[in-house]
Design a protein around this motif. Structure first.
Motif, PDB file in Angstrom:
ATOM      1  N   THR A 100       0.829  -1.220   0.000  1.00 29.83           N
ATOM      2  CA  THR A 100       0.000   0.000   0.000  1.00 29.83           C
ATOM      3  C   THR A 100       0.863   1.270   0.000  1.00 29.83           C
ATOM      4  OG1 THR A 100      -0.251  -0.164   2.386  1.00 29.83           O
ATOM      5  CG2 THR A 100      -2.072  -1.015   1.055  1.00 29.83           C
ATOM      6  N   ALA A 101       2.088   1.162   0.537  1.00 30.62           N
ATOM      7  CA  ALA A 101       2.955   2.349   0.556  1.00 30.62           C
ATOM      8  C   ALA A 101       3.436   2.687  -0.859  1.00 30.62           C
ATOM      9  CB  ALA A 101       4.142   2.112   1.479  1.00 30.62           C
ATOM     10  N   SER A 102       3.478   1.693  -1.742  1.00 34.04           N
ATOM     11  CA  SER A 102       3.928   1.930  -3.122  1.00 34.04           C
ATOM     12  C   SER A 102       2.760   2.004  -4.103  1.00 34.04           C
ATOM     13  CB  SER A 102       4.878   0.809  -3.566  1.00 34.04           C
ATOM     14  OG  SER A 102       5.944   0.708  -2.674  1.00 34.04           O
ATOM     15  N   SER A 103       1.545   1.812  -3.591  1.00 27.67           N
ATOM     16  CA  SER A 103       0.350   1.940  -4.432  1.00 27.67           C
ATOM     17  C   SER A 103      -0.067   3.414  -4.398  1.00 27.67           C
ATOM     18  CB  SER A 103      -0.778   1.066  -3.877  1.00 27.67           C
ATOM     19  OG  SER A 103      -0.371  -0.286  -3.876  1.00 27.67           O
ATOM     20  N   CYS A 104      -0.734   3.842  -5.459  1.00 28.50           N
ATOM     21  CA  CYS A 104      -0.966   5.291  -5.599  1.00 28.50           C
ATOM     22  C   CYS A 104      -2.447   5.643  -5.651  1.00 28.50           C
ATOM     23  CB  CYS A 104      -0.307   5.781  -6.891  1.00 28.50           C
ATOM     24  SG  CYS A 104       1.476   5.536  -6.876  1.00 28.50           S
ATOM     25  N   VAL A 105      -2.788   6.724  -4.966  1.00 25.86           N
ATOM     26  CA  VAL A 105      -4.144   7.261  -5.033  1.00 25.86           C
ATOM     27  C   VAL A 105      -4.046   8.708  -5.522  1.00 25.86           C
ATOM     28  CG1 VAL A 105      -6.205   7.858  -3.693  1.00 25.86           C
ATOM     29  CG2 VAL A 105      -4.951   5.771  -3.167  1.00 25.86           C
ATOM     30  N   ALA A 106      -4.888   9.048  -6.515  1.00 27.52           N
ATOM     31  CA  ALA A 106      -4.930  10.435  -6.988  1.00 27.52           C
ATOM     32  C   ALA A 106      -6.070  11.145  -6.262  1.00 27.52           C
ATOM     33  CB  ALA A 106      -5.156  10.473  -8.495  1.00 27.52           C
ATOM     34  N   LEU A 107      -5.808  12.341  -5.770  1.00 29.03           N
ATOM     35  CA  LEU A 107      -6.849  13.121  -5.093  1.00 29.03           C
ATOM     36  C   LEU A 107      -7.052  14.460  -5.788  1.00 29.03           C
ATOM     37  CD1 LEU A 107      -5.069  11.763  -2.414  1.00 29.03           C
ATOM     38  CD2 LEU A 107      -7.231  12.492  -1.449  1.00 29.03           C
ATOM     39  N   LEU A 108      -8.316  14.837  -5.917  1.00 24.85           N
ATOM     40  CA  LEU A 108      -8.655  16.191  -6.358  1.00 24.85           C
ATOM     41  C   LEU A 108      -9.245  16.876  -5.142  1.00 24.85           C
ATOM     42  CD1 LEU A 108     -10.267  15.891  -9.905  1.00 24.85           C
ATOM     43  CD2 LEU A 108      -8.295  17.274  -9.260  1.00 24.85           C
ATOM     44  N   GLY A 109      -8.553  17.862  -4.600  1.00 25.87           N
ATOM     45  CA  GLY A 109      -8.935  18.385  -3.298  1.00 25.87           C
ATOM     46  C   GLY A 109      -8.816  17.245  -2.300  1.00 25.87           C
ATOM     47  N   GLU A 110      -9.905  16.959  -1.600  1.00 26.97           N
ATOM     48  CA  GLU A 110      -9.874  15.842  -0.641  1.00 26.97           C
ATOM     49  C   GLU A 110     -10.487  14.577  -1.223  1.00 26.97           C
ATOM     50  OE1 GLU A 110      -8.186  15.875   2.236  1.00 26.97           O
ATOM     51  OE2 GLU A 110      -7.622  17.831   1.417  1.00 26.97           O
ATOM     52  N   LEU A 111     -10.979  14.656  -2.474  1.00 23.57           N
ATOM     53  CA  LEU A 111     -11.690  13.518  -3.052  1.00 23.57           C
ATOM     54  C   LEU A 111     -10.730  12.560  -3.771  1.00 23.57           C
ATOM     55  CD1 LEU A 111     -14.554  12.305  -3.754  1.00 23.57           C
ATOM     56  CD2 LEU A 111     -14.327  13.518  -5.948  1.00 23.57           C
ATOM     57  N   PRO A 112     -10.672  11.294  -3.305  1.00 24.23           N
ATOM     58  CA  PRO A 112      -9.856  10.321  -4.039  1.00 24.23           C
ATOM     59  C   PRO A 112     -10.547   9.999  -5.362  1.00 24.23           C
ATOM     60  CG  PRO A 112     -10.441   9.504  -1.846  1.00 24.23           C
ATOM     61  CD  PRO A 112     -11.303  10.693  -2.123  1.00 24.23           C
ATOM     62  N   VAL A 113      -9.835  10.182  -6.478  1.00 22.27           N
ATOM     63  CA  VAL A 113     -10.469  10.008  -7.792  1.00 22.27           C
ATOM     64  C   VAL A 113      -9.897   8.828  -8.579  1.00 22.27           C
ATOM     65  CG1 VAL A 113     -11.328  12.366  -8.107  1.00 22.27           C
ATOM     66  CG2 VAL A 113      -8.961  11.826  -8.731  1.00 22.27           C
ATOM     67  N   GLY A 114      -8.782   8.292  -8.149  1.00 20.38           N
ATOM     68  CA  GLY A 114      -8.228   7.154  -8.885  1.00 20.38           C
ATOM     69  C   GLY A 114      -7.240   6.397  -8.022  1.00 20.38           C
ATOM     70  N   VAL A 115      -7.090   5.107  -8.354  1.00 20.17           N
ATOM     71  CA  VAL A 115      -6.167   4.277  -7.570  1.00 20.17           C
ATOM     72  C   VAL A 115      -5.450   3.290  -8.482  1.00 20.17           C
ATOM     73  CG1 VAL A 115      -7.980   2.564  -6.975  1.00 20.17           C
ATOM     74  CG2 VAL A 115      -5.959   2.784  -5.524  1.00 20.17           C
ATOM     75  N   ALA A 116      -4.200   3.030  -8.175  1.00 24.30           N
ATOM     76  CA  ALA A 116      -3.452   1.945  -8.832  1.00 24.30           C
ATOM     77  C   ALA A 116      -2.751   1.169  -7.725  1.00 24.30           C
ATOM     78  CB  ALA A 116      -2.440   2.514  -9.825  1.00 24.30           C
ATOM     79  N   PHE A 117      -3.191  -0.074  -7.537  1.00 25.65           N
ATOM     80  CA  PHE A 117      -2.595  -0.917  -6.498  1.00 25.65           C
ATOM     81  C   PHE A 117      -1.397  -1.665  -7.078  1.00 25.65           C
ATOM     82  CE2 PHE A 117      -6.974  -0.832  -4.659  1.00 25.65           C
ATOM     83  CZ  PHE A 117      -6.634  -0.308  -3.425  1.00 25.65           C
ATOM     84  N   LEU A 118      -0.274  -1.586  -6.385  1.00 23.82           N
ATOM     85  CA  LEU A 118       0.931  -2.318  -6.806  1.00 23.82           C
ATOM     86  C   LEU A 118       1.210  -3.428  -5.794  1.00 23.82           C
ATOM     87  CD1 LEU A 118       3.437  -2.469  -8.753  1.00 23.82           C
ATOM     88  CD2 LEU A 118       4.633  -1.046  -7.085  1.00 23.82           C
ATOM     89  N   ALA A 119       1.259  -4.655  -6.292  1.00 26.01           N
ATOM     90  CA  ALA A 119       1.616  -5.791  -5.438  1.00 26.01           C
ATOM     91  C   ALA A 119       3.061  -6.180  -5.761  1.00 26.01           C
ATOM     92  CB  ALA A 119       0.677  -6.962  -5.702  1.00 26.01           C
TER      93      ALA A 119
END
Ligand SMILES: CC(C)(COP(=O)(O)OP(=O)(O)OC[C@H]1O[C@@H](n2cnc3c(N)ncnc32)[C@H](O)[C@@H]1OP(=O)(O)O)[C@@H](O)C(=O)NCCC(=O)NCCS
Length: 292
Positions: free
Chosen positions: A56-75
């Motif tokens: 989860t530390a290397s997985s990425c979440v994109a936020l617009l303001g406080e709203l999470p708008v996208g995620v890419a999970f890296l295993a």
């Protein structure tokens, strides 16, 4: 690579810094019009993180303001990486967020010195495929989701006996019998996370193991997690041993239905599935990006 203009300025955070309930809501929105129903809860997402070795530390979440708008999970497993789910909120797709997330997660992958990153994508998901190709991913194998509503029995090949074993004992067989690693979620590392929930059968002849199947139950149905037979067998005997193992898993559980996810297509495993009455319901591409 061109960058598209995104309304506001999104920032990327490690998924470990985002509340799990916000991740659940984001994931379910992104996949709400997907090819198959994909819905997670906080519990199932936590299980997924554990079982698939999502970092989860290397997985990425994109936020617009406080709203999470996208995620890419890296295993991550050793030097191997896997994009274990990537999605952008419906209202924010097509604005460059997928691009931004892929760039960020691949940066993390190279910081971790990963040798390669793989992923699976539904064959018909041309938007996602185009995104992955843009970053250099190439298709290396097709895998399929199978469903069986009426099992066809297959007796073991002559001289072959099939018996139950502990799930842990198939780890070595999986490494020995698969020329290419199974899909990420069917690999030994995933199987060994919850050994008590799974059963395993091994086919033997003259004291030698020839094949195995690992299976469990999901929603009252049989779930074939992984199966393989030795490449030292003739192609016919290999297919036959694999079919008989699949049949035995069915016989032991006597389920209403059987399912299998991400089974390699075009070889003896697909043929064995067909022999037992399984039908292909979804085709996916496995893609790889070599980072070295
Ligand atoms: C696939 C997905 C992650 C892409 O994210 P996005 O933010 O919409 O994509 P972007 O706006 O960053 O576009 C990135 C690239 O994706 C491709 N793409 C995005 N939208 C597209 C469209 N409507 N048609 C064709 N290609 C498209 C393009 O290659 C685009 O780059 P380009 O415009 O330079 O050619 C997103 O659409 C999504 O979440 N879909 C639903 C869930 C899903 O399918 N996840 C993938 C599972 S494997």
């Amino acid at each position: 690579m061109k960058c598209k203009m995104i309304q506001g300025s999104p920032r990327v955070l490690p998924a470990s810094e985002v509340d799990i309930h916000a991740l659940v809501e984001l994931f379910n929105d992104a996949f709400s019009r997907y090819y198959v129903e994909l819905k997670v809860t906080a519990e199932s997402l936590s299980t997924l993180v554990y079982r698939e070795d999502i970092d989860t530390a290397s997985s990425c979440v994109a936020l617009l303001g406080e709203l999470p708008v996208g995620v890419a999970f890296l295993a991550v497993r050793g030097q191997r990486g896997y994009i274990c789910g990537m999605g952008v909120r419906q209202d924010h797709q097509g604005k460059g967020i997928g691009d931004l997330l892929m760039r960020a997660v691949l940066h993390n992958a190279s910081t971790l010195n990963l040798r390669d990153v793989t992923l699976e994508v539904v064959d018909a998901n041309f938007r996602a495929i185009r995104l992955y190709r843009k970053f250099g991913f190439v298709r290396f194998r097709d895998v399929g989701v199978f469903l069986c509503e009426r099992n066809r029995s297959v007796a073991p090949p002559e001289g072959v006996r099939i018996g139950a074993v502990g799930v842990r004992s198939v780890a070595g067989l999986s490494r020995a019998f698969n020329e290419m690693l199974p899909a990420w979620q069917n690999q030994v590392e995933s199987i060994l996370k919850f050994p008590a929930r799974l059963g395993a059968l091994v086919a033997h002849a003259d004291g030698q193991a020839l094949g195995y199947v690992v299976y469990g139950m999901a929603g009252g149905n049989l779930m074939v997690v992984d199966f393989a037979a030795s490449g030292r067998l003739s192609p016919e005997r290999r297919r036959h041993a694999a079919s008989a193992l699949l049949d035995q898993a069915w016989q032991r559980v006597q389920p209403p239905k059987g399912r299998a996810f991400n089974i390699p297509l075009g070889g003896y495993q697909e043929q064995a599935m067909q022999d037992c009455g399984y039908e292909l319901t979804l085709r996916l591409q496995e893609m790889v990006l070599c980072l070295e």
